[in-house]
Design an enzyme around this catalytic site. Structure first.
Site, short mmCIF file in Angstrom:
data_model
loop_
_atom_site.label_atom_id
_atom_site.label_comp_id
_atom_site.label_asym_id
_atom_site.label_seq_id
_atom_site.Cartn_x
_atom_site.Cartn_y
_atom_site.Cartn_z
N SER A 264 0.77 -1.31 -0.01
CA SER A 264 0.05 0.09 -0.08
C SER A 264 0.97 1.27 0.02
CB SER A 264 -0.78 0.08 1.36
OG SER A 264 0.00 0.08 2.35
N LYS A 265 0.18 2.27 -0.33
CA LYS A 265 0.78 3.72 -0.32
C LYS A 265 1.45 3.79 1.20
CE LYS A 265 0.10 8.57 -1.02
NZ LYS A 265 0.74 9.15 0.54
N ARG A 266 0.84 3.50 2.17
CA ARG A 266 1.31 3.59 3.58
C ARG A 266 2.49 2.89 3.74
NH1 ARG A 266 -3.21 2.05 7.94
NH2 ARG A 266 -3.94 3.91 6.75
N ASP A 269 5.31 5.22 2.23
CA ASP A 269 5.51 6.31 3.08
C ASP A 269 6.25 6.25 4.20
OD1 ASP A 269 3.91 7.74 1.38
OD2 ASP A 269 2.12 7.86 2.52
N SER A 288 2.09 12.78 -3.84
CA SER A 288 2.76 11.34 -3.51
C SER A 288 4.03 11.15 -4.41
CB SER A 288 1.74 10.23 -3.97
OG SER A 288 0.70 10.42 -3.02
#
Length: 504
Positions: A264-266, A269, A288
């Protein structure tokens, strides 16, 4: 293959294209090119509530940057167009009506409040509410299977909200086939009656997907594992229409680098890597990261994505796009999820860094640093050629090469203690004389002259080479010291040595 190969990548324009979506597009592209087929882009924008302005263009730009452009799609070779589902909505109602007419679907007028009440009632009894053969005709639900034809027409005529539900068959066993996962058996009694069409005139994904794939003559549906639970319904829809279904292949999930679940993007990050091909600026202004803007080469991105779920059956890891097309085979795609490895992506990028032209890298390097604005591009290219072996990204170049463009402002303390001894000043003064006396100022001639002098002096090479490197670079790092001397020139070399003598 007996039939022309036509595959499609069908993303929703609801935001940036996740790297998992790019992997799906890549596998479709490779399969199409392997079999001299067509790679189609279809924008599935039936959910207008989630539509994001600019998302479609982002998808197109991402595919182009990755080097996997579509053959047919919005604005390009539109022989089966239009390719946006929102522009095809006039088609879907006739197919929903056909299913109703043939007794394969029905109108349902249940409100969301009524359905929620049924769910809670089932939960209280320790059961799960499923809208299907078990309860659709018992009279508790409001649909055209229990209403008379006149009552149904009256509700439709009064403009009541409705949905069209597929009438899943009872007591049947479906034998499905997936290219990657093999034979799959489904008991139709566990299926719910999925919604296909809504009274606002928009189809759900399930109906639009099947109709479009049929009308666009899609031969193979290659999509993510998350669609595997929908395979039974889709096959049943093909059967209901009397159409031949395409062949299906469901790709494995891309998993987090650590722990459980899909990437996921999380995760990006948290661990410091992008999960989108290009930088994305959201409507709220948040940004992003993208692989392009983070300094990755598109060839590296394509290479590492190919290995997320596929393997060639050999030890080879480096494949350009043509090689991937030649070697790709869906039967070599794994069922199990593929774990994403950020370090491996950097390994691929380092490899493709070495294959880039020094001059092209130099242009990018120069554009990123104001200090280089007045420096000749050919000089920068020579520097790049000396340091790129140690680089993974163009952003690494300055740290690896700044001493080619400016003298050190200080010296690494630990390196200085190691390199500069009591007799180093005198050795460096003698070294200056050797450099001044070297007629042909080249890396080779400097190497010969200085090494001969060290041998004549009968001293260890480290006693000279370490302080020399420290004087030129400011630290004990960098490429061959004779290359550095040649590049910065005789005068600058001598100047830096004398400054170092004065500094210690």
């Amino acid at each position: 293959m007996s039939k022309n190969v036509r595959v499609r990548f069908a993303p929703s324009p609801t935001g940036p294209l996740h790297i998992g979506g790019v992997r799906t597009a890549l596998f479709n592209y490779l399969f199409a090119k392997k079999h001299s087929g067509a790679f189609v882009l279809r924008i599935e924008d039936t959910d207008q509530n989630r539509y994001v302005e600019g998302a479609e263009q982002y998808i197109v730009d991402a595919l182009n940057w990755c080097g996997i452009p579509f053959d047919e799609g919005p604005g390009k070779n539109e022989k089966f167009g239009p390719y946006r589902q929102s522009e095809r909505k006039h088609l879907y109602k006739q197919y929903a009506d056909k299913l109703i007419e043939d007794g394969k679907a029905y109108y349902a007028f249940d409100t969301s409040e009524e359905l929620d009440k049924h769910r809670k009632d089932h939960e209280a009894k320790g059961k799960t509410f499923i809208y299907n053969w078990h309860n659709r005709e018992r009279g508790r639900l409001v649909n055209s299977l229990v209403l008379s034809e006149e009552e149904t027409k009256a509700k439709l005529g009064a403009g009541e909200d409705y949905v069209v539900r597929f009438k899943s068959p009872q007591d049947k066993t479906l034998n499905l086939k997936d290219i990657i996962r093999g034979e799959i058996t489904i008991d139709t009694n566990v299926l719910d009656d999925k919604i296909l069409f809504k009274s606002d005139g928009m189809p759900t994904y399930h109906l639009a997907n099947i109709v479009d794939d049929h009308l666009m003559e899609i031969s193979h549906v290659i999509r993510g594992e998350e669609w595997l639970p929908s395979l039974a319904l889709h096959q049943l829809l093909y059967d209901a229409f009397g159409w031949k279904a395409p062949q299906f292949a469901h790709l494995p999930l891309i998993l987090k680098p650590t722990g459980k679940g899909k990437l996921s993007k999380r995760d990006g990050d948290k661990m410091g890597f992008p999960v989108f091909p290009l930088e994305y600026v959201a409507p709220d202004g948040s940004v992003s990261r993208g692989y392009r803007e983070d300094g990755y080469f598109s060839e590296a991105v394509i290479n590492f994505l190919a290995f997320l779920g596929w393997n060639p059956g050999t030890e080879q890891e480096i494949f350009n796009l043509d090689q991937l097309v030649s070697e790709f085979d869906l039967k070599r795609v794994n069922k199990a999820g593929a774990r994403f490895d950020p370090d491996k992506t950097k390994w691929f990028n380092h490899h493709y860094m070495q294959e880039q032209l020094d001059l092209e890298l130099a242009k990018e390097f120069k554009a990123s640093h104001d200090t280089l604005e007045q420096i000749d591009i050919n000089y920068i290219a020579l520097v790049v050629g000396l340091v790129k072996e140690r680089a993974t990204f163009v952003d690494d170049f300055w740290d690896l090469s700044h001493f080619f463009f400016e003298a050190p402002e200080g010296y690494n303390e630990k390196a200085a203690k190691k390199a500069w001894k009591e007799d180093t000043d005198e050795l460096m003064r003698e070294l200056v004389s050797v450099i001044e006396g070297t007629e042909a100022f080249s890396a080779e001639s400097l190497s010969v002259a200085i090494k001969d002098w060290i041998t004549f002096k009968e001293i260890g090479f480290g006693k000279v080479m370490m302080p020399l490197r420290l004087a030129l670079v400011g630290a004990l790092k960098g490429p061959d010291v004779f290359d550095i001397m040649f590049m910065i020139g005789r005068d600058e070399t001598i100047k830096r040595i004398k400054i170092a003598i004065e500094s210690f």
